[in-house]
Motif scaffolding. Structure first.
Motif, PDB file in Angstrom:
ATOM      1  N   ASP A 147       0.865  -1.190   0.000  1.00 20.91           N
ATOM      2  CA  ASP A 147       0.000   0.000   0.000  1.00 20.91           C
ATOM      3  C   ASP A 147       0.905   1.245   0.000  1.00 20.91           C
ATOM      4  O   ASP A 147       1.044   1.950   0.984  1.00 20.91           O
ATOM      5  CB  ASP A 147      -0.972  -0.011   1.183  1.00 20.91           C
ATOM      6  CG  ASP A 147      -0.278  -0.084   2.537  1.00 20.91           C
ATOM      7  OD1 ASP A 147       0.958  -0.270   2.573  1.00 20.91           O
ATOM      8  OD2 ASP A 147      -0.970   0.039   3.569  1.00 20.91           O
ATOM      9  N   ASN A 148       1.490   1.520  -1.161  1.00 19.36           N
ATOM     10  CA  ASN A 148       2.523   2.550  -1.280  1.00 19.36           C
ATOM     11  C   ASN A 148       2.059   3.941  -0.846  1.00 19.36           C
ATOM     12  O   ASN A 148       2.742   4.616  -0.073  1.00 19.36           O
ATOM     13  CB  ASN A 148       3.024   2.597  -2.725  1.00 19.36           C
ATOM     14  CG  ASN A 148       3.817   1.365  -3.087  1.00 19.36           C
ATOM     15  OD1 ASN A 148       4.948   1.198  -2.668  1.00 19.36           O
ATOM     16  ND2 ASN A 148       3.216   0.494  -3.886  1.00 19.36           N
ATOM     17  N   ALA A 149       0.915   4.379  -1.361  1.00 22.33           N
ATOM     18  CA  ALA A 149       0.433   5.710  -1.011  1.00 22.33           C
ATOM     19  C   ALA A 149       0.088   5.793   0.472  1.00 22.33           C
ATOM     20  O   ALA A 149       0.403   6.778   1.147  1.00 22.33           O
ATOM     21  CB  ALA A 149      -0.778   6.071  -1.855  1.00 22.33           C
ATOM     22  N   THR A 179      10.585   8.961 -11.529  1.00 20.52           N
ATOM     23  CA  THR A 179       9.168   9.294 -11.660  1.00 20.52           C
ATOM     24  C   THR A 179       8.446   8.427 -12.684  1.00 20.52           C
ATOM     25  O   THR A 179       7.213   8.451 -12.748  1.00 20.52           O
ATOM     26  CB  THR A 179       8.990  10.774 -12.042  1.00 20.52           C
ATOM     27  OG1 THR A 179       9.748  11.055 -13.230  1.00 20.52           O
ATOM     28  CG2 THR A 179       9.492  11.680 -10.928  1.00 20.52           C
ATOM     29  N   ASP A 180       9.185   7.664 -13.494  1.00 21.67           N
ATOM     30  CA  ASP A 180       8.521   6.771 -14.434  1.00 21.67           C
ATOM     31  C   ASP A 180       8.176   5.427 -13.802  1.00 21.67           C
ATOM     32  O   ASP A 180       7.612   4.559 -14.465  1.00 21.67           O
ATOM     33  CB  ASP A 180       9.381   6.556 -15.688  1.00 21.67           C
ATOM     34  CG  ASP A 180      10.735   5.925 -15.374  1.00 21.67           C
ATOM     35  OD1 ASP A 180      11.178   6.023 -14.219  1.00 21.67           O
ATOM     36  OD2 ASP A 180      11.349   5.358 -16.291  1.00 21.67           O
ATOM     37  N   ILE A 181       8.492   5.269 -12.518  1.00 19.82           N
ATOM     38  CA  ILE A 181       8.189   4.038 -11.804  1.00 19.82           C
ATOM     39  C   ILE A 181       6.895   4.232 -11.004  1.00 19.82           C
ATOM     40  O   ILE A 181       6.755   5.199 -10.248  1.00 19.82           O
ATOM     41  CB  ILE A 181       9.352   3.640 -10.873  1.00 19.82           C
ATOM     42  CG1 ILE A 181      10.596   3.317 -11.708  1.00 19.82           C
ATOM     43  CG2 ILE A 181       8.968   2.463  -9.984  1.00 19.82           C
ATOM     44  CD1 ILE A 181      11.829   3.012 -10.887  1.00 19.82           C
ATOM     45  N   GLN A 182       5.980   3.314 -11.180  1.00 17.81           N
ATOM     46  CA  GLN A 182       4.651   3.432 -10.586  1.00 17.81           C
ATOM     47  C   GLN A 182       4.688   3.612  -9.072  1.00 17.81           C
ATOM     48  O   GLN A 182       3.985   4.467  -8.515  1.00 17.81           O
ATOM     49  CB  GLN A 182       3.844   2.183 -10.948  1.00 17.81           C
ATOM     50  CG  GLN A 182       2.408   2.171 -10.503  1.00 17.81           C
ATOM     51  CD  GLN A 182       1.754   0.826 -10.817  1.00 17.81           C
ATOM     52  OE1 GLN A 182       1.585   0.005  -9.943  1.00 17.81           O
ATOM     53  NE2 GLN A 182       1.410   0.602 -12.079  1.00 17.81           N
ATOM     54  N   THR A 183       5.508   2.819  -8.393  1.00 19.46           N
ATOM     55  CA  THR A 183       5.554   2.907  -6.931  1.00 19.46           C
ATOM     56  C   THR A 183       6.045   4.271  -6.467  1.00 19.46           C
ATOM     57  O   THR A 183       5.573   4.797  -5.460  1.00 19.46           O
ATOM     58  CB  THR A 183       6.467   1.816  -6.357  1.00 19.46           C
ATOM     59  OG1 THR A 183       7.722   1.834  -7.048  1.00 19.46           O
ATOM     60  CG2 THR A 183       5.843   0.456  -6.489  1.00 19.46           C
ATOM     61  N   ALA A 184       7.007   4.845  -7.190  1.00 16.32           N
ATOM     62  CA  ALA A 184       7.526   6.158  -6.809  1.00 16.32           C
ATOM     63  C   ALA A 184       6.434   7.218  -6.905  1.00 16.32           C
ATOM     64  O   ALA A 184       6.304   8.087  -6.029  1.00 16.32           O
ATOM     65  CB  ALA A 184       8.714   6.527  -7.684  1.00 16.32           C
ATOM     66  N   ARG A 185       5.646   7.150  -7.966  1.00 13.52           N
ATOM     67  CA  ARG A 185       4.561   8.118  -8.128  1.00 13.52           C
ATOM     68  C   ARG A 185       3.513   7.957  -7.032  1.00 13.52           C
ATOM     69  O   ARG A 185       2.975   8.955  -6.514  1.00 13.52           O
ATOM     70  CB  ARG A 185       3.911   7.962  -9.505  1.00 13.52           C
ATOM     71  CG  ARG A 185       4.844   8.259 -10.667  1.00 13.52           C
ATOM     72  CD  ARG A 185       4.055   8.427 -11.969  1.00 13.52           C
ATOM     73  NE  ARG A 185       3.308   7.228 -12.318  1.00 13.52           N
ATOM     74  CZ  ARG A 185       3.791   6.237 -13.046  1.00 13.52           C
ATOM     75  NH1 ARG A 185       5.038   6.282 -13.486  1.00 13.52           N
ATOM     76  NH2 ARG A 185       3.039   5.188 -13.360  1.00 13.52           N
ATOM     77  N   GLU A 186       3.212   6.716  -6.666  1.00 14.25           N
ATOM     78  CA  GLU A 186       2.223   6.474  -5.623  1.00 14.25           C
ATOM     79  C   GLU A 186       2.704   6.997  -4.267  1.00 14.25           C
ATOM     80  O   GLU A 186       1.928   7.561  -3.492  1.00 14.25           O
ATOM     81  CB  GLU A 186       1.921   4.980  -5.534  1.00 14.25           C
ATOM     82  CG  GLU A 186       0.973   4.480  -6.611  1.00 14.25           C
ATOM     83  CD  GLU A 186      -0.400   5.120  -6.482  1.00 14.25           C
ATOM     84  OE1 GLU A 186      -1.136   4.769  -5.540  1.00 14.25           O
ATOM     85  OE2 GLU A 186      -0.729   5.986  -7.322  1.00 14.25           O
ATOM     86  N   ARG A 187       3.972   6.805  -3.972  1.00 13.19           N
ATOM     87  CA  ARG A 187       4.495   7.283  -2.685  1.00 13.19           C
ATOM     88  C   ARG A 187       4.504   8.810  -2.619  1.00 13.19           C
ATOM     89  O   ARG A 187       4.185   9.397  -1.587  1.00 13.19           O
ATOM     90  CB  ARG A 187       5.898   6.700  -2.455  1.00 13.19           C
ATOM     91  CG  ARG A 187       5.845   5.200  -2.218  1.00 13.19           C
ATOM     92  CD  ARG A 187       7.211   4.543  -2.233  1.00 13.19           C
ATOM     93  NE  ARG A 187       7.063   3.096  -2.388  1.00 13.19           N
ATOM     94  CZ  ARG A 187       8.063   2.246  -2.519  1.00 13.19           C
ATOM     95  NH1 ARG A 187       9.320   2.687  -2.530  1.00 13.19           N
ATOM     96  NH2 ARG A 187       7.827   0.954  -2.660  1.00 13.19           N
ATOM     97  N   ARG A 188       4.853   9.440  -3.727  1.00 16.33           N
ATOM     98  CA  ARG A 188       4.809  10.907  -3.764  1.00 16.33           C
ATOM     99  C   ARG A 188       3.368  11.382  -3.584  1.00 16.33           C
ATOM    100  O   ARG A 188       3.105  12.354  -2.858  1.00 16.33           O
ATOM    101  CB  ARG A 188       5.371  11.390  -5.108  1.00 16.33           C
ATOM    102  CG  ARG A 188       5.254  12.904  -5.335  1.00 16.33           C
ATOM    103  CD  ARG A 188       6.283  13.712  -4.587  1.00 16.33           C
ATOM    104  NE  ARG A 188       6.048  15.133  -4.708  1.00 16.33           N
ATOM    105  CZ  ARG A 188       6.403  15.882  -5.757  1.00 16.33           C
ATOM    106  NH1 ARG A 188       7.042  15.320  -6.776  1.00 16.33           N
ATOM    107  NH2 ARG A 188       6.152  17.178  -5.764  1.00 16.33           N
TER     108      ARG A 188
END
Length: 333
Positions: free
Chosen positions: A158-160, A185-194
């Motif tokens: 649950d990254n976000a 930023t092209d990695i899905q998990t990184a975007r979700e955590r941000r």
């Protein structure tokens, strides 16, 4: 091989020699055969002998990870091995280095070895083209990131939500100037955590556009340099949130180099070995890769054995582990 031979205008034995990289074939003929093989999505079947014996199963699965050297990936690998060895299934693992071209090449390599299924951390923006049409029935489970363009089981953290926990923890500790240091930023998990980080602080009344942000940090050194830059600026943050373990390592080095490891708070995403042995211990959002790996193995074997229920995304909850670094208060002056 018959189709490749027909398209290339050569004999089957010539195709065999080319695909096995044997001598005795001219360069021009080799190029014709390889072009025909590419057009037909043909891969050498290195396990054909075993398939002729008793069953179509090879008792092998492919595991494709961002990097087998990353502690998070290594724990997933071990968890899958522990679960599958009981069933007599071997796990072949490979590193993708978050490169779409390498992802496609490694998928093709595993298909050529006739693995019974694959567990894959998706990298490309769309996975529809990764698996050729003739292999679409192969059981595949995605981990860490959900697939795009394919319907398949996925096991993710649950990254976000985890990033939101970190942001709220630092806010509750009195911090308002919290720097975000993130992965590509092209990695899905990184975007979700941000997203989780920003949404949590926005709900708490913090103007996130004013906070220091450094992204596209994918190794220890780039994270160290980014953290030093932020911490030596005219208006430095009182806390750092690092969105993956290699970024956390870079932040730890920067804080120690600057003598700020007891003055600036740090919360990292991903737990890691000996995180309680440093001074101070590192507060983290733990993803539980051992659970992700075990669940991925369970779902893959279920699919291999005929489970036909609709694909699902399974979310493994994160856990905050408090060790000291995330509890350092901001300066009082």
């Amino acid at each position: 091989m018959k189709h490749v031979a027909a398209l290339a205008g050569v004999g089957i034995k010539t195709v065999s020699r080319v695909m096995n990289d044997e001598a005795g074939v001219s360069q021009a003929t080799k190029e014709k055969v390889l072009l025909a093989a590419k057009q037909l999505n043909y891969e050498l079947d290195v396990t054909a002998g075993s398939l002729r014996r008793t069953s179509r199963r090879t008792n092998t699965v492919g595991l494709l990870l961002p990097s087998v050297s990353n502690p998070f990936s290594a724990e997933i690998h071990r968890a899958m091995e522990d679960a599958l060895i009981k069933k007599g299934v071997a796990v072949f693992a490979a590193s993708l280095d978050d490169e779409p071209e390498r992802e496609e090449a490694m998928v093709r390599a595993f298909l050529g070895r006739r693995v019974d299924g694959m567990v894959l951390t998706p990298i490309a923006t769309n996975q529809a083209h990764i698996i050729p049409d003739h292999s679409r029935e192969l059981p595949v489970v995605f981990i860490d990131r959900e697939p795009v363009g394919l319907q398949a089981d996925a096991v993710v953290a649950d990254n976000a939500v985890g990033a939101a926990k970190a942001a709220k923890h630092l806010f509750d500790g009195g911090h308002r100037k919290i720097a975000y240091l993130g992965d590509r930023t092209d990695i899905q998990t990184a975007r979700e955590r941000r997203r989780g980080f920003n949404e949590a602080l926005s709900e708490l009344g913090v103007v996130t556009s004013a906070l220091p942000v450094r992204e596209n940090l994918h190794d220890v050194e780039s994270a160290r340099l980014a953290a030093i830059e932020i911490l030596t600026s005219q208006d430095p943050p009182t806390a750092l949130f690092s969105s993956q373990n290699l970024v956390t390592f870079g932040c730890m080095r920067a804080l120690r180099e600057l003598g700020l490891n007891h003055k600036v708070a740090l919360v990292g995403f991903d737990d890691f070995a000996l995180s309680d042995m440093v001074d101070p211990g590192v507060t983290v959002i733990a993803q539980h890769p051992e659970k992700i790996g075990a669940l991925a193995a369970e779902r893959l074997m279920a699919r291999i054995e005929g489970d036909s229920q609709p694909p699902q995304t399974y979310v493994v909850e994160t856990t905050m582990i408090i060790r000291g670094s995330g509890e350092i208060p901001p300066p009082t002056n």
